[in-house]
Write a protein that holds these residues in place. Structure first.
Motif, PDB file in Angstrom:
ATOM      1  N   LEU A 104     -42.582  69.468  48.209  1.00  0.00           N
ATOM      2  CA  LEU A 104     -43.690  69.157  49.294  1.00  0.00           C
ATOM      3  C   LEU A 104     -44.981  68.900  48.660  1.00  0.00           C
ATOM      4  CD1 LEU A 104     -42.249  71.625  51.825  1.00  0.00           C
ATOM      5  CD2 LEU A 104     -42.017  69.218  51.988  1.00  0.00           C
ATOM      6  N   ALA A 105     -45.484  69.879  47.611  1.00  0.00           N
ATOM      7  CA  ALA A 105     -46.723  69.925  47.199  1.00  0.00           C
ATOM      8  C   ALA A 105     -47.154  68.704  46.480  1.00  0.00           C
ATOM      9  CB  ALA A 105     -46.937  71.090  46.466  1.00  0.00           C
ATOM     10  N   PHE A 106     -46.124  68.170  45.645  1.00  0.00           N
ATOM     11  CA  PHE A 106     -46.459  67.072  44.639  1.00  0.00           C
ATOM     12  C   PHE A 106     -46.014  65.744  45.009  1.00  0.00           C
ATOM     13  CE2 PHE A 106     -45.929  71.180  41.987  1.00  0.00           C
ATOM     14  CZ  PHE A 106     -47.378  71.314  41.964  1.00  0.00           C
ATOM     15  N   CYS A 107     -45.347  65.613  46.297  1.00  0.00           N
ATOM     16  CA  CYS A 107     -45.016  64.312  46.557  1.00  0.00           C
ATOM     17  C   CYS A 107     -46.185  63.357  46.759  1.00  0.00           C
ATOM     18  CB  CYS A 107     -43.705  64.123  47.619  1.00  0.00           C
ATOM     19  SG  CYS A 107     -44.594  64.957  49.204  1.00  0.00           S
ATOM     20  N   ARG A 108     -47.371  64.061  47.193  1.00  0.00           N
ATOM     21  CA  ARG A 108     -48.633  63.327  47.773  1.00  0.00           C
ATOM     22  C   ARG A 108     -49.111  61.938  47.137  1.00  0.00           C
ATOM     23  NH1 ARG A 108     -51.565  68.192  50.644  1.00  0.00           N
ATOM     24  NH2 ARG A 108     -49.726  69.338  51.384  1.00  0.00           N
ATOM     25  N   SER A 109     -49.068  61.908  45.679  1.00  0.00           N
ATOM     26  CA  SER A 109     -49.585  60.879  45.256  1.00  0.00           C
ATOM     27  C   SER A 109     -48.903  60.612  44.197  1.00  0.00           C
ATOM     28  CB  SER A 109     -51.115  61.294  44.366  1.00  0.00           C
ATOM     29  OG  SER A 109     -50.895  62.328  43.393  1.00  0.00           O
ATOM     30  N   GLU A 110     -48.938  59.241  43.711  1.00  0.00           N
ATOM     31  CA  GLU A 110     -48.054  58.720  42.465  1.00  0.00           C
ATOM     32  C   GLU A 110     -48.566  59.491  41.255  1.00  0.00           C
ATOM     33  OE1 GLU A 110     -47.490  54.572  39.934  1.00  0.00           O
ATOM     34  OE2 GLU A 110     -48.618  54.416  41.839  1.00  0.00           O
ATOM     35  N   GLU A 111     -49.716  59.929  41.026  1.00  0.00           N
ATOM     36  CA  GLU A 111     -49.807  60.679  39.760  1.00  0.00           C
ATOM     37  C   GLU A 111     -49.384  61.971  39.956  1.00  0.00           C
ATOM     38  OE1 GLU A 111     -51.875  62.419  36.252  1.00  0.00           O
ATOM     39  OE2 GLU A 111     -51.226  60.285  36.939  1.00  0.00           O
ATOM     40  N   LEU A 112     -49.128  62.668  40.807  1.00  0.00           N
ATOM     41  CA  LEU A 112     -48.479  64.029  40.967  1.00  0.00           C
ATOM     42  C   LEU A 112     -47.186  64.019  41.134  1.00  0.00           C
ATOM     43  CD1 LEU A 112     -50.562  65.964  43.900  1.00  0.00           C
ATOM     44  CD2 LEU A 112     -50.265  66.323  41.601  1.00  0.00           C
ATOM     45  N   ARG A 113     -46.503  62.822  41.525  1.00  0.00           N
ATOM     46  CA  ARG A 113     -45.139  62.815  41.423  1.00  0.00           C
ATOM     47  C   ARG A 113     -44.661  62.412  39.961  1.00  0.00           C
ATOM     48  NH1 ARG A 113     -45.986  59.711  46.263  1.00  0.00           N
ATOM     49  NH2 ARG A 113     -46.037  57.869  45.214  1.00  0.00           N
ATOM     50  N   ARG A 114     -45.510  61.736  39.292  1.00  0.00           N
ATOM     51  CA  ARG A 114     -45.154  61.480  37.782  1.00  0.00           C
ATOM     52  C   ARG A 114     -45.054  62.529  37.010  1.00  0.00           C
ATOM     53  NH1 ARG A 114     -47.699  60.963  33.418  1.00  0.00           N
ATOM     54  NH2 ARG A 114     -49.761  61.359  34.166  1.00  0.00           N
ATOM     55  N   ARG A 115     -46.160  63.427  36.998  1.00  0.00           N
ATOM     56  CA  ARG A 115     -46.271  64.597  36.160  1.00  0.00           C
ATOM     57  C   ARG A 115     -45.121  65.350  36.733  1.00  0.00           C
ATOM     58  NH1 ARG A 115     -52.492  66.279  36.169  1.00  0.00           N
ATOM     59  NH2 ARG A 115     -51.783  67.859  35.172  1.00  0.00           N
ATOM     60  N   PHE A 116     -44.918  65.545  38.027  1.00  0.00           N
ATOM     61  CA  PHE A 116     -43.843  66.650  38.254  1.00  0.00           C
ATOM     62  C   PHE A 116     -42.369  66.152  38.011  1.00  0.00           C
ATOM     63  CE2 PHE A 116     -40.750  68.039  41.780  1.00  0.00           C
ATOM     64  CZ  PHE A 116     -40.803  69.342  41.724  1.00  0.00           C
ATOM     65  N   VAL A 117     -42.199  64.822  37.905  1.00  0.00           N
ATOM     66  CA  VAL A 117     -40.859  64.276  37.465  1.00  0.00           C
ATOM     67  C   VAL A 117     -40.759  64.835  35.824  1.00  0.00           C
ATOM     68  CG1 VAL A 117     -39.555  62.285  36.964  1.00  0.00           C
ATOM     69  CG2 VAL A 117     -40.653  62.739  39.131  1.00  0.00           C
ATOM     70  N   LYS A 118     -41.894  64.516  35.249  1.00  0.00           N
ATOM     71  CA  LYS A 118     -41.754  64.504  33.791  1.00  0.00           C
ATOM     72  C   LYS A 118     -41.524  65.917  33.422  1.00  0.00           C
ATOM     73  CE  LYS A 118     -44.422  63.647  29.690  1.00  0.00           C
ATOM     74  NZ  LYS A 118     -45.674  63.051  28.967  1.00  0.00           N
ATOM     75  N   ALA A 119     -42.286  66.971  34.026  1.00  0.00           N
ATOM     76  CA  ALA A 119     -42.043  68.419  33.905  1.00  0.00           C
ATOM     77  C   ALA A 119     -40.599  68.765  34.216  1.00  0.00           C
ATOM     78  CB  ALA A 119     -43.071  69.252  34.497  1.00  0.00           C
ATOM     79  N   GLU A 120     -40.160  68.427  35.521  1.00  0.00           N
ATOM     80  CA  GLU A 120     -38.827  68.960  35.947  1.00  0.00           C
ATOM     81  C   GLU A 120     -37.795  68.398  35.280  1.00  0.00           C
ATOM     82  OE1 GLU A 120     -37.309  70.722  38.147  1.00  0.00           O
ATOM     83  OE2 GLU A 120     -39.325  71.559  39.301  1.00  0.00           O
TER      84      GLU A 120
END
Length: 497
Positions: A104-120
């Motif tokens: 919910l917190a990191f779906c808000r922008s493409e940059e946040l999504r990219r970093r979240f996916v990489k870390a997860e």
């Protein structure tokens, strides 16, 4: 215990709500959750992801990333094997819930999504590799629970392409790596077991020429089949984040969750969620000690405030707040704080000081107003709140200084502690990438190399700086340990004499 009995024991845990430690997070949590649990689960997971990001920013090899991540998981998200007698569902629920809150917190922008996916994806990979080492049957049970759409290559087809399959095999060095981090999924040798998938599902293996390609199909040896698993995890998460982003506007009117989610996403951008206890004061210090402590132990943000205070005999409101709370938690009592600030504001009369500044100092110590015990500001707060203007001195030098000013400031502050111009390019490169806490951590390592701190060690165990008081406290601990060691050595010399 033989293999069949072990498998049977693992399968008994299928009755659990969360049957496996490994998880693709396909189903959202449907339980009732308190706001406190909502936040705590997310923060615990965020601390792990932040350290993973830090590892990438510092170009750590995979074995170091694994070691650091596993330690963080043991600390914040422990999960036992399926054969354990502990409450497995309770452990895995925390992991499951934390993941979905961060979605919910990191779906808000493409940059946040990219970093979240990489870390997860990195976190999943670390857990997957560890599962193969300590609980291979648990991992096999997880893989059997999902349809990965790979086709096992039969013996006739393997014989037909034997030479091509053999030529795509790994060299000695890579084989040793895979023995450690990617054990085979079955008891058969790698040369005997291959899976056939569309080549687009394993682009990393194609790039490294580790698979045989034929008619758009890739023949993947069993030890590399983990690449298929990782790729599917990443693709599923990317799709899920896009769906979550479309549904997120429904939460805009929820005044309970939106501020919390904003805070989480800001913390991820800063890369520094902090668990530092910023309310408990350290060993008591005196006003006369602050100048020496600043030169030896302060991070750049506080050193900058101290130097400007000495030069101008004044700090503006947010500068006084940032520095005052730092000194409070460092161990400066209210009496010593009054003495320190009165001496520092030497250009003001007693009446001016008492009228304009005394109340605010007492307020920060919880002696005025609502009498709250205000914590010192964390790196996350310094980076994301109360942004400084051109005439302000507060903030984070790594973020708010120009590259030239930052270089000048760092050399001025830390040359006496071993920082040289040769270290600056590495620090500026990290700053340019937005990893300000990593740059601060690297400065800590350089300036404490004479205390035995090695590159990559951070403040201990590879952890990065997350709070100015953490920096100062660890620096003082190292000095104290060195002094004690010197005393012991001197005592040994005297006894030997």
């Amino acid at each position: 215990m033989n293999t069949s009995r072990q498998l049977a024991e693992v399968e008994r845990h299928d009755i659990l709500k969360y049957p496996h430690r490994l998880n693709f997070y396909d189903k959202p949590p449907l339980d009732d959750v308190t706001i406190e649990e909502f936040e705590v689960c997310a923060l615990n997971r965020l601390r792990i992801l932040a350290e993973i990001e830090s590892c990438y920013a510092r170009n750590r090899p995979f074995d170091e990333l694994c070691s650091i991540t596993r330690k963080q998981c043991e600390k914040y998200l422990p999960m036992d094997a399926s054969t354990s007698k502990t409450d497995l569902d309770a452990q895995r629920r925390v992991d499951h819930l934390g993941h979905f809150v961060l979605r919910l917190a990191f779906c808000r922008s493409e940059e946040l999504r990219r970093r979240f996916v990489k870390a997860e994806t990195a976190l999943f990979r670390v857990r997957y590799d560890l599962e193969g080492q300590v609980a291979p049957l648990d991992r096999r049970a997880f893989l059997n629970s999902r349809a990965f759409a790979w086709v096992q290559v039969d013996s006739q087809e393997k014989a037909m392409y034997a030479s091509q399959l053999q030529s795509s095999s790994l060299g000695t060095k890579d084989e040793e790596y895979y023995k450690v981090f990617c054990p085979p999924l079955t008891t058969f040798s790698v040369a005997q077991q291959y899976a056939q998938v569309k080549w687009t599902r394993v682009p990393d293996l194609v790039e490294k020429r580790r698979v045989f390609l034929k008619g758009g199909w890739a023949y993947v040896p069993s030890r590399d089949q983990s690449s298929i698993v990782f790729q599917e995890f990443q693709m599923n998460l990317e799709k899920a984040l896009e769906i979550t982003a479309k549904a997120l506007p429904r939460l805009d009117e929820d005044t309970r969750l939106v501020p919390l989610l904003n805070n989480l996403s800001q913390g991820f951008l800063a890369g520094v969620p902090s668990e530092w206890n910023a309310t408990t004061a350290g060993d008591e210090i005196k006003a006369d000690m602050v100048d020496e402590l600043a030169r030896k132990h302060f991070p750049a943000c506080m050193r900058n405030l101290h130097d400007n205070l000495k030069r101008d005999h004044h700090l503006k409101h947010f500068g006084r707040l940032q520095y005052g709370l730092f000194l409070k938690v460092l161990g400066l009592s209210i009496e010593e704080a009054m003495l320190f600030w009165r001496r520092s504001f030497s250009g003001y009369t007693d009446d001016q000081f008492n009228k304009n500044y005394k109340y605010n100092i007492r307020h920060s110590y919880g002696l005025e107003g609502k009498r709250a015990n205000y914590p010192a500001k964390s790196c996350q707060q310094i980076l994301t709140m109360d942004q400084p203007g051109s005439t302000d001195n507060h903030g984070c030098p790594y973020r708010h200084f120009s590259p030239d000013n930052l270089q000048t400031a760092l050399l001025s502050m830390y040359s006496a502690q071993g920082l040289t111009s040769a270290d600056i390019p590495e620090i500026l490169s990290t700053v340019k990438a937005g990893h300000y806490h990593v740059a601060c951590t690297r400065v800590f390592e350089i300036t404490h190399a004479n205390r035995g701190v090695k590159k990559g060690e951070g403040v201990g165990g590879g952890e990065s700086i997350t709070h100015p008081n953490q920096y100062a406290s660890r620096s003082r601990e190292l000095e104290k340990a060195a002094v004690e060691a010197a005393k012991v050595e001197d005592g040994d010399v005297v006894m030997a004499g």
